[in-house]
Design a protein around this motif. Sequence first.
Motif, PDB file in Angstrom:
ATOM      1  N   ALA A   7     -20.647 -46.426   8.515  1.00  0.00           N
ATOM      2  CA  ALA A   7     -19.517 -46.993   7.789  1.00  0.00           C
ATOM      3  C   ALA A   7     -18.863 -45.915   7.071  1.00  0.00           C
ATOM      4  CB  ALA A   7     -20.179 -48.080   7.171  1.00  0.00           C
ATOM      5  N   GLU A   8     -19.630 -44.993   6.382  1.00  0.00           N
ATOM      6  CA  GLU A   8     -18.817 -43.872   5.590  1.00  0.00           C
ATOM      7  C   GLU A   8     -18.309 -43.101   6.353  1.00  0.00           C
ATOM      8  OE1 GLU A   8     -22.024 -43.912   1.848  1.00  0.00           O
ATOM      9  OE2 GLU A   8     -22.234 -42.613   3.611  1.00  0.00           O
ATOM     10  N   LEU A   9     -18.712 -42.462   7.587  1.00  0.00           N
ATOM     11  CA  LEU A   9     -18.642 -41.785   8.587  1.00  0.00           C
ATOM     12  C   LEU A   9     -17.064 -42.112   9.356  1.00  0.00           C
ATOM     13  CD1 LEU A   9     -18.550 -38.972  10.180  1.00  0.00           C
ATOM     14  CD2 LEU A   9     -20.158 -40.159  11.588  1.00  0.00           C
ATOM     15  N   GLY A  10     -17.112 -43.495   9.575  1.00  0.00           N
ATOM     16  CA  GLY A  10     -15.987 -44.130  10.254  1.00  0.00           C
ATOM     17  C   GLY A  10     -14.702 -44.071   9.376  1.00  0.00           C
ATOM     18  N   THR A  11     -15.192 -44.573   8.113  1.00  0.00           N
ATOM     19  CA  THR A  11     -13.801 -44.389   7.190  1.00  0.00           C
ATOM     20  C   THR A  11     -13.290 -43.212   6.829  1.00  0.00           C
ATOM     21  OG1 THR A  11     -15.024 -46.459   5.998  1.00  0.00           O
ATOM     22  CG2 THR A  11     -13.414 -45.086   4.819  1.00  0.00           C
ATOM     23  N   ALA A  12     -14.261 -42.160   7.034  1.00  0.00           N
ATOM     24  CA  ALA A  12     -13.605 -40.814   6.795  1.00  0.00           C
ATOM     25  C   ALA A  12     -12.860 -40.322   7.999  1.00  0.00           C
ATOM     26  CB  ALA A  12     -14.822 -39.961   6.325  1.00  0.00           C
ATOM     27  N   LEU A  13     -13.468 -40.534   9.138  1.00  0.00           N
ATOM     28  CA  LEU A  13     -12.583 -40.293  10.181  1.00  0.00           C
ATOM     29  C   LEU A  13     -11.323 -40.746  10.511  1.00  0.00           C
ATOM     30  CD1 LEU A  13     -15.538 -39.834  12.865  1.00  0.00           C
ATOM     31  CD2 LEU A  13     -14.271 -38.078  11.813  1.00  0.00           C
TER      32      LEU A  13
ATOM     33  N   SER B 108     -17.038 -43.550  14.441  1.00  0.00           N
ATOM     34  CA  SER B 108     -18.345 -43.306  14.147  1.00  0.00           C
ATOM     35  C   SER B 108     -19.282 -43.065  15.403  1.00  0.00           C
ATOM     36  CB  SER B 108     -18.947 -44.103  13.127  1.00  0.00           C
ATOM     37  OG  SER B 108     -18.914 -45.502  13.370  1.00  0.00           O
ATOM     38  N   MET B 109     -19.091 -44.188  16.168  1.00  0.00           N
ATOM     39  CA  MET B 109     -19.760 -44.142  17.436  1.00  0.00           C
ATOM     40  C   MET B 109     -19.715 -43.033  18.524  1.00  0.00           C
ATOM     41  SD  MET B 109     -22.101 -46.650  17.099  1.00  0.00           S
ATOM     42  CE  MET B 109     -22.241 -45.722  15.455  1.00  0.00           C
ATOM     43  N   ALA B 110     -18.102 -42.823  18.267  1.00  0.00           N
ATOM     44  CA  ALA B 110     -18.159 -41.426  18.900  1.00  0.00           C
ATOM     45  C   ALA B 110     -18.523 -40.145  18.506  1.00  0.00           C
ATOM     46  CB  ALA B 110     -16.336 -41.330  19.170  1.00  0.00           C
ATOM     47  N   ALA B 111     -18.803 -40.020  17.495  1.00  0.00           N
ATOM     48  CA  ALA B 111     -19.452 -39.061  16.655  1.00  0.00           C
ATOM     49  C   ALA B 111     -20.876 -38.998  17.134  1.00  0.00           C
ATOM     50  CB  ALA B 111     -19.199 -39.159  15.117  1.00  0.00           C
ATOM     51  N   ARG B 112     -21.279 -40.413  16.910  1.00  0.00           N
ATOM     52  CA  ARG B 112     -22.817 -40.431  17.206  1.00  0.00           C
ATOM     53  C   ARG B 112     -22.992 -39.991  18.794  1.00  0.00           C
ATOM     54  NH1 ARG B 112     -25.531 -44.839  20.064  1.00  0.00           N
ATOM     55  NH2 ARG B 112     -27.608 -45.000  19.146  1.00  0.00           N
ATOM     56  N   THR B 113     -22.087 -40.188  19.636  1.00  0.00           N
ATOM     57  CA  THR B 113     -22.454 -39.876  20.899  1.00  0.00           C
ATOM     58  C   THR B 113     -22.035 -38.276  21.034  1.00  0.00           C
ATOM     59  OG1 THR B 113     -21.628 -42.029  21.700  1.00  0.00           O
ATOM     60  CG2 THR B 113     -21.541 -40.359  23.367  1.00  0.00           C
ATOM     61  N   ALA B 114     -21.188 -37.879  20.713  1.00  0.00           N
ATOM     62  CA  ALA B 114     -20.788 -36.370  20.888  1.00  0.00           C
ATOM     63  C   ALA B 114     -21.816 -35.525  20.307  1.00  0.00           C
ATOM     64  CB  ALA B 114     -19.364 -36.235  20.297  1.00  0.00           C
ATOM     65  N   LEU B 115     -22.290 -35.931  19.091  1.00  0.00           N
ATOM     66  CA  LEU B 115     -23.078 -35.014  18.170  1.00  0.00           C
ATOM     67  C   LEU B 115     -24.450 -35.671  18.386  1.00  0.00           C
ATOM     68  CD1 LEU B 115     -21.067 -34.622  15.071  1.00  0.00           C
ATOM     69  CD2 LEU B 115     -21.369 -32.748  16.898  1.00  0.00           C
ATOM     70  N   PRO B 116     -25.453 -34.669  18.486  1.00  0.00           N
ATOM     71  CA  PRO B 116     -26.972 -35.195  17.986  1.00  0.00           C
ATOM     72  C   PRO B 116     -27.294 -35.604  16.590  1.00  0.00           C
ATOM     73  CG  PRO B 116     -26.805 -32.796  18.496  1.00  0.00           C
ATOM     74  CD  PRO B 116     -25.335 -33.345  18.517  1.00  0.00           C
TER      75      PRO B 116
END
Length: 376
Positions: free
Chosen positions: A146-152, A165-173
């Motif tokens: 939630a914090e990551l999605g808000t910042a992005l 945030s789910m895009a970040a979870r997918t692209a980054l380990p």
Amino acid sequence: MPTHAARSAATAPVLGPRALNRALLGRQLLLRRAELSAEEAVEHLAGVHAQVPKVPYYALWARLAGFRPETLSELLAGRRTVRISLQRSTLHLVTARDCLAFRPVLQEMQDRRYRGTFGKRMAGVDLTRLAEAARALVEERPLTFAELGTALAELWPEREPLALSMAARTALPLVQVPPRGLWGRGGLARHTTVRQWLGEEPGEPTAQGVEALVLRCLTAFGPASVRDVQVWSGLTRLREVVDGLRPRLRTFRDEHGVELFDVPDGALPDPATPAPVRYLPEYDNLFLSHHDRTRVIADGHRKRIWQGNQAFSPVLVDGFIRAVWRIDRDGGTAALVVEPFEPLSRAEREAIGAEGSRLLDFAAPDASHDVRLAPH
């Protein structure tokens, strides 16, 4: 003319449900509690499902002699094991070494599942730029999704924070950091990169990495069909990979003629081997890792352990899931309630009670205990 592989499959030995059941239980350390460390067991099992924080603790308690939950917490805090999205795009507890090995191989599956859910909503977004922005954020300090999605969303205000945030979870380990996942501790699910947490970046996916993952699956869950390996991993199109490994594998058939593959040294216990009562947690990989799950649960019972998104904790009786369990707490009393799917013998009921008492000693050591076997 039939191919050599087809001729081999047609003449391969047949393994019935009990033979497959005992093979699976043996490799899953459920025929007898193993004298392994928690770290050795997690690696032997090719990871433990960890979507619910306590699941790995119950899973290892059922499998290891003298298991203490504090030892697993120490491994997590010491970064010897990590919690990260891997097989089937679900959270797994794995050793640091397996984290680095598995994550690149499973990247294609992570990408595919993300596109299926969020692809249209993220059309036009530069995912490389998004990954770089997310990396900077979570390496500065671990964040919840939630914090990551808000910042992005400050950089992509027209997009949904969840999709970002789910895009970040997918692209980054991204690993989920303690205190989340520690025994007796709470904490929000915060994440940072594998590079930040382990000091090493996962490598690039390779054909050898895919083969190694298939062999790990067969070691822990075999003999298994190509479709079983795909269910366990979430990967697709593994037939060519398994065919390439065929010279290194044993082959069998199940009673329906489905070809099964196995590592050369995989144990095949006698189907008559006694199997003790075992209490397993919800989402245990024992019953999530095969397309044909009749080796561990009758088709007619599957709805008893999974309804919608709700999973129930199963009880193995004579090696098969024949009941579910829960612990009800009332003041200082912890009551273990067991709900069988079918009539049980007196010996089976006594074994359920004895193992249930051991479970309560582990799960609720400071409470008074009560084991209740509900009527069928």
